[in-house]
Design a protein around this motif. Structure first.
Motif, short mmCIF file in Angstrom:
data_model
loop_
_atom_site.label_atom_id
_atom_site.label_comp_id
_atom_site.label_asym_id
_atom_site.label_seq_id
_atom_site.Cartn_x
_atom_site.Cartn_y
_atom_site.Cartn_z
N LEU A 74 0.83 -1.20 0.00
CA LEU A 74 0.00 0.00 0.00
C LEU A 74 0.86 1.25 0.00
O LEU A 74 1.99 1.25 0.51
CB LEU A 74 -0.89 0.03 1.25
CG LEU A 74 -1.95 -1.05 1.40
CD1 LEU A 74 -2.70 -0.85 2.72
CD2 LEU A 74 -2.93 -1.05 0.24
N THR A 94 -2.84 -0.23 -6.47
CA THR A 94 -2.93 0.31 -5.11
C THR A 94 -4.38 0.43 -4.67
O THR A 94 -4.74 0.06 -3.54
CB THR A 94 -2.26 1.68 -5.03
OG1 THR A 94 -0.93 1.61 -5.54
CG2 THR A 94 -2.22 2.19 -3.59
N MET A 119 -6.19 -1.45 -1.55
CA MET A 119 -6.89 -0.69 -0.52
C MET A 119 -8.34 -1.15 -0.39
O MET A 119 -8.86 -1.28 0.73
CB MET A 119 -6.85 0.80 -0.86
CG MET A 119 -7.40 1.70 0.24
SD MET A 119 -6.37 1.71 1.73
CE MET A 119 -5.05 2.81 1.18
#
Length: 233
Positions: free
Chosen positions: A110, A121, A125
């Motif tokens: 992350l 990313t 997330m």
């Protein structure tokens, strides 16, 4: 099927076999893909689907004792060291029954710098957010920026309130404090574990690793036992 139709089918199969036999390997592969790609794709999808169902049925036989993610780590050698640490060493330490499992994901990466975010990313997330929302995550281990990000939103339990006296005394000098953005209160959201043998035994490289317990964890007792194990108690 009539004998005539059966004969035609056999003849067709024989012709296909003879045709393939006289082709080079490259031409044979091209021919099979060109004329049979739809059945091949269907077969592959079916195998993947059946395998997924089988895997889900198999995993549902086991109760999850602890779910842990290790974020932004990199292996120094054989990645099996992580499994040895959790599913052998820790499992034996707490005498975990055979039909219970420990889930550890150390593949996540992350970043909280918006200028560096990309599709990967965002996907990572979204995955971890879903795990937290569904209460399927108990422990997070990561760098300070990771613990700060989730701690500022109240994502972690205050370890001063969770830990029993003996573990508290052992870990209090290593508490990592984060201020909740909403309440303004500072809490012991994590424990610095860089001075333990965690990285050495797991074979992972993490800068200033911190262990934190999710505020909505359903396995806090096991999480406390993990802290005991990390600190060698």
């Amino acid at each position: 099927m009539t004998p005539y139709e059966d004969k035609n089918l056999k003849d067709s199969l024989r012709e296909e076999r003879d045709k393939l036999k006289n082709m080079s390997l490259k031409d044979r592969l091209w021919y099979i893909w060109e004329y049979y790609k739809i059945p091949i794709i269907i077969a592959v999808v079916a195998v993947v689907f059946i395998s997924s169902i089988g895997s889900a049925v198999y995993n549902n036989r086991f109760e999850t004792a602890l779910s842990c993610v290790i974020i932004n780590s990199s292996p120094t050698g054989e990645t099996d060291s992580v499994d040895d640490y959790f599913n052998q060493g820790f499992r034996q330490y707490i005498d975990l029954k055979e039909d219970a499992k420990i889930d550890v994901d150390y593949s996540m990466s992350l970043t909280f710098d918006e200028s560096s975010m990309n599709e990967f990313t965002y996907a990572q997330m979204a995955k971890i957010t879903a795990m937290i929302s569904s209460k399927s995550l108990d422990v997070m281990i990561g760098k300070p920026d990771t613990i700060d990000h989730f701690g500022e939103m109240g994502g972690f339990v205050d370890l001063k309130e969770l830990l029993p006296a003996d573990v508290y005394d052992k870990a209090k000098e290593n508490f990592y404090f984060v201020t909740n953005q909403e309440t303004g209160e500072k809490a012991a959201c994590g424990i610095l574990i860089g001075n333990t043998d965690f990285c050495k035994k797991t074979g992972l490289i993490i800068d200033d690793p911190i262990l934190a317990v999710m505020s909505n964890s359903t396995h806090t007792d096991t999480a406390v036992e993990l802290i005991r194990y990390v600190f060698g108690q």
